[in-house]
Design a protein around this motif. Sequence first.
Motif, PDB file in Angstrom:
ATOM      1  N   MET A   1       0.835  -1.183   0.000  1.00 50.97           N
ATOM      2  CA  MET A   1       0.000   0.000   0.000  1.00 50.97           C
ATOM      3  C   MET A   1       0.876   1.241   0.000  1.00 50.97           C
ATOM      4  SD  MET A   1      -2.529   1.425   3.015  1.00 50.97           S
ATOM      5  CE  MET A   1      -4.046   0.658   2.529  1.00 50.97           C
ATOM      6  N   PHE A   2       0.531   2.191  -0.834  1.00 51.32           N
ATOM      7  CA  PHE A   2       1.229   3.468  -0.848  1.00 51.32           C
ATOM      8  C   PHE A   2       0.623   4.352   0.236  1.00 51.32           C
ATOM      9  CE2 PHE A   2       1.857   2.024  -5.227  1.00 51.32           C
ATOM     10  CZ  PHE A   2       3.235   2.130  -5.307  1.00 51.32           C
ATOM     11  N   ILE A   3       1.473   4.955   1.037  1.00 50.83           N
ATOM     12  CA  ILE A   3       1.025   5.822   2.123  1.00 50.83           C
ATOM     13  C   ILE A   3       0.708   7.205   1.572  1.00 50.83           C
ATOM     14  CG2 ILE A   3       1.700   6.923   4.299  1.00 50.83           C
ATOM     15  CD1 ILE A   3       1.191   3.933   4.553  1.00 50.83           C
ATOM     16  N   HIS A   4      -0.468   7.725   1.934  1.00 46.08           N
ATOM     17  CA  HIS A   4      -0.890   9.061   1.534  1.00 46.08           C
ATOM     18  C   HIS A   4      -1.375   9.821   2.762  1.00 46.08           C
ATOM     19  CE1 HIS A   4      -2.198   7.206  -2.572  1.00 46.08           C
ATOM     20  NE2 HIS A   4      -0.891   7.370  -2.503  1.00 46.08           N
ATOM     21  N   VAL A   5      -1.112  11.094   2.785  1.00 39.48           N
ATOM     22  CA  VAL A   5      -1.712  11.961   3.796  1.00 39.48           C
ATOM     23  C   VAL A   5      -3.063  12.394   3.233  1.00 39.48           C
ATOM     24  CG1 VAL A   5      -1.507  14.101   5.099  1.00 39.48           C
ATOM     25  CG2 VAL A   5       0.562  12.767   4.585  1.00 39.48           C
ATOM     26  N   ASN A   6      -4.121  12.072   3.944  1.00 39.68           N
ATOM     27  CA  ASN A   6      -5.471  12.447   3.498  1.00 39.68           C
ATOM     28  C   ASN A   6      -5.906  13.817   4.002  1.00 39.68           C
ATOM     29  OD1 ASN A   6      -5.921  10.080   2.084  1.00 39.68           O
ATOM     30  ND2 ASN A   6      -6.888   9.060   3.813  1.00 39.68           N
ATOM     31  N   HIS A   7      -5.388  14.189   5.178  1.00 41.62           N
ATOM     32  CA  HIS A   7      -5.808  15.441   5.798  1.00 41.62           C
ATOM     33  C   HIS A   7      -4.713  15.878   6.767  1.00 41.62           C
ATOM     34  CE1 HIS A   7      -8.625  18.447   7.261  1.00 41.62           C
ATOM     35  NE2 HIS A   7      -8.397  18.046   8.498  1.00 41.62           N
ATOM     36  N   ALA A   8      -4.570  17.180   6.935  1.00 40.98           N
ATOM     37  CA  ALA A   8      -3.570  17.712   7.868  1.00 40.98           C
ATOM     38  C   ALA A   8      -4.133  18.953   8.545  1.00 40.98           C
ATOM     39  CB  ALA A   8      -2.282  18.050   7.133  1.00 40.98           C
ATOM     40  N   GLU A   9      -3.858  19.075   9.840  1.00 41.95           N
ATOM     41  CA  GLU A   9      -4.312  20.226  10.622  1.00 41.95           C
ATOM     42  C   GLU A   9      -3.131  20.808  11.391  1.00 41.95           C
ATOM     43  OE1 GLU A   9      -7.134  18.483  13.284  1.00 41.95           O
ATOM     44  OE2 GLU A   9      -8.619  18.166  11.713  1.00 41.95           O
TER      45      GLU A   9
ATOM     46  N   TYR B   1       5.664  23.953  15.290  1.00 41.15           N
ATOM     47  CA  TYR B   1       5.959  23.182  14.076  1.00 41.15           C
ATOM     48  C   TYR B   1       5.281  21.813  14.114  1.00 41.15           C
ATOM     49  CZ  TYR B   1       9.357  26.886  13.745  1.00 41.15           C
ATOM     50  OH  TYR B   1       9.938  28.128  13.694  1.00 41.15           O
ATOM     51  N   LYS B   2       4.136  21.767  14.765  1.00 41.42           N
ATOM     52  CA  LYS B   2       3.405  20.513  14.931  1.00 41.42           C
ATOM     53  C   LYS B   2       2.168  20.484  14.032  1.00 41.42           C
ATOM     54  CE  LYS B   2       4.967  20.059  19.662  1.00 41.42           C
ATOM     55  NZ  LYS B   2       4.591  20.144  21.060  1.00 41.42           N
ATOM     56  N   VAL B   3       1.965  19.316  13.427  1.00 44.74           N
ATOM     57  CA  VAL B   3       0.832  19.113  12.524  1.00 44.74           C
ATOM     58  C   VAL B   3       0.201  17.761  12.846  1.00 44.74           C
ATOM     59  CG1 VAL B   3       0.136  18.902  10.087  1.00 44.74           C
ATOM     60  CG2 VAL B   3       2.018  20.431  10.709  1.00 44.74           C
ATOM     61  N   ARG B   4      -1.127  17.746  12.930  1.00 43.78           N
ATOM     62  CA  ARG B   4      -1.841  16.475  13.081  1.00 43.78           C
ATOM     63  C   ARG B   4      -2.095  15.930  11.683  1.00 43.78           C
ATOM     64  NH1 ARG B   4      -4.714  15.244  17.495  1.00 43.78           N
ATOM     65  NH2 ARG B   4      -4.970  17.468  17.844  1.00 43.78           N
ATOM     66  N   LEU B   5      -1.720  14.674  11.468  1.00 39.01           N
ATOM     67  CA  LEU B   5      -1.826  14.044  10.158  1.00 39.01           C
ATOM     68  C   LEU B   5      -2.778  12.865  10.188  1.00 39.01           C
ATOM     69  CD1 LEU B   5       1.983  14.035   9.344  1.00 39.01           C
ATOM     70  CD2 LEU B   5       0.263  15.606   8.430  1.00 39.01           C
ATOM     71  N   PHE B   6      -3.515  12.696   9.101  1.00 41.47           N
ATOM     72  CA  PHE B   6      -4.447  11.589   8.920  1.00 41.47           C
ATOM     73  C   PHE B   6      -4.031  10.865   7.638  1.00 41.47           C
ATOM     74  CE2 PHE B   6      -6.430  14.980  11.221  1.00 41.47           C
ATOM     75  CZ  PHE B   6      -7.195  14.357  12.207  1.00 41.47           C
TER      76      PHE B   6
ATOM     77  N   LYS C   1       2.817  27.484   8.480  1.00 42.81           N
ATOM     78  CA  LYS C   1       1.370  27.250   8.549  1.00 42.81           C
ATOM     79  C   LYS C   1       0.699  27.267   7.180  1.00 42.81           C
ATOM     80  CE  LYS C   1      -0.747  29.660  11.766  1.00 42.81           C
ATOM     81  NZ  LYS C   1      -1.088  30.694  12.762  1.00 42.81           N
ATOM     82  N   SER C   2       1.399  27.722   6.160  1.00 46.11           N
ATOM     83  CA  SER C   2       0.794  27.851   4.825  1.00 46.11           C
ATOM     84  C   SER C   2       0.853  26.552   4.017  1.00 46.11           C
ATOM     85  CB  SER C   2       1.470  28.981   4.040  1.00 46.11           C
ATOM     86  OG  SER C   2       2.778  28.596   3.629  1.00 46.11           O
ATOM     87  N   PHE C   3       1.192  25.421   4.651  1.00 44.46           N
ATOM     88  CA  PHE C   3       1.299  24.154   3.913  1.00 44.46           C
ATOM     89  C   PHE C   3      -0.033  23.791   3.256  1.00 44.46           C
ATOM     90  CE2 PHE C   3       0.057  22.796   8.193  1.00 44.46           C
ATOM     91  CZ  PHE C   3      -1.012  21.966   7.926  1.00 44.46           C
ATOM     92  N   LYS C   4       0.083  22.985   2.222  1.00 45.23           N
ATOM     93  CA  LYS C   4      -1.072  22.423   1.525  1.00 45.23           C
ATOM     94  C   LYS C   4      -0.793  20.948   1.305  1.00 45.23           C
ATOM     95  CE  LYS C   4      -2.123  26.675  -0.783  1.00 45.23           C
ATOM     96  NZ  LYS C   4      -1.994  27.505  -1.913  1.00 45.23           N
ATOM     97  N   LEU C   5      -1.834  20.193   1.029  1.00 47.92           N
ATOM     98  CA  LEU C   5      -1.638  18.802   0.628  1.00 47.92           C
ATOM     99  C   LEU C   5      -1.451  18.785  -0.878  1.00 47.92           C
ATOM    100  CD1 LEU C   5      -4.128  16.670   2.713  1.00 47.92           C
ATOM    101  CD2 LEU C   5      -1.705  17.065   3.070  1.00 47.92           C
ATOM    102  N   GLU C   6      -0.320  18.263  -1.289  1.00 52.66           N
ATOM    103  CA  GLU C   6       0.021  18.192  -2.707  1.00 52.66           C
ATOM    104  C   GLU C   6       0.799  16.899  -2.927  1.00 52.66           C
ATOM    105  OE1 GLU C   6       3.019  20.868  -5.085  1.00 52.66           O
ATOM    106  OE2 GLU C   6       1.201  21.997  -4.588  1.00 52.66           O
ATOM    107  N   GLY C   7       0.416  16.134  -3.911  1.00 51.58           N
ATOM    108  CA  GLY C   7       1.116  14.868  -4.156  1.00 51.58           C
ATOM    109  C   GLY C   7       1.012  13.920  -2.980  1.00 51.58           C
ATOM    110  N   HIS C   8      -0.102  13.965  -2.247  1.00 55.18           N
ATOM    111  CA  HIS C   8      -0.374  13.081  -1.115  1.00 55.18           C
ATOM    112  C   HIS C   8       0.504  13.338   0.094  1.00 55.18           C
ATOM    113  CE1 HIS C   8      -3.036  10.933  -3.758  1.00 55.18           C
ATOM    114  NE2 HIS C   8      -2.043  10.705  -4.593  1.00 55.18           N
TER     115      HIS C   8
END
Length: 76
Positions: free
Chosen positions: A1-9, A14-19, A49-56
């Motif tokens: 399975m390829f790992i993808h980030v579906n959502h990030a908060e 410098y902490k981010v919650r990842l799903f 804080k300006s990160f986006k989800l791009e390329g999973h």
Amino acid sequence: MFIHVNHAEYIEEYKVRLFFNDGATGIIDLSSELYGEIFEPLKNIAFFKSFKLEGHTLAWSNGADFAPEFLREHIG
């Protein structure tokens, strides 16, 4: 399975919650990873804080990103 980030908060500093697509969820602290030319601008919290989800995965407008596998391995 390829790992993808579906959502990030953004959490704080410098902490981010990842799903992830495998059901994993957790917080990553990237403060110790912000070295080198491409990552130095991320030390500015407003820019971080300006990160986006791009390329999973997390990505920034300057081309910085982290492999989703790296993020998955380092969530707490």
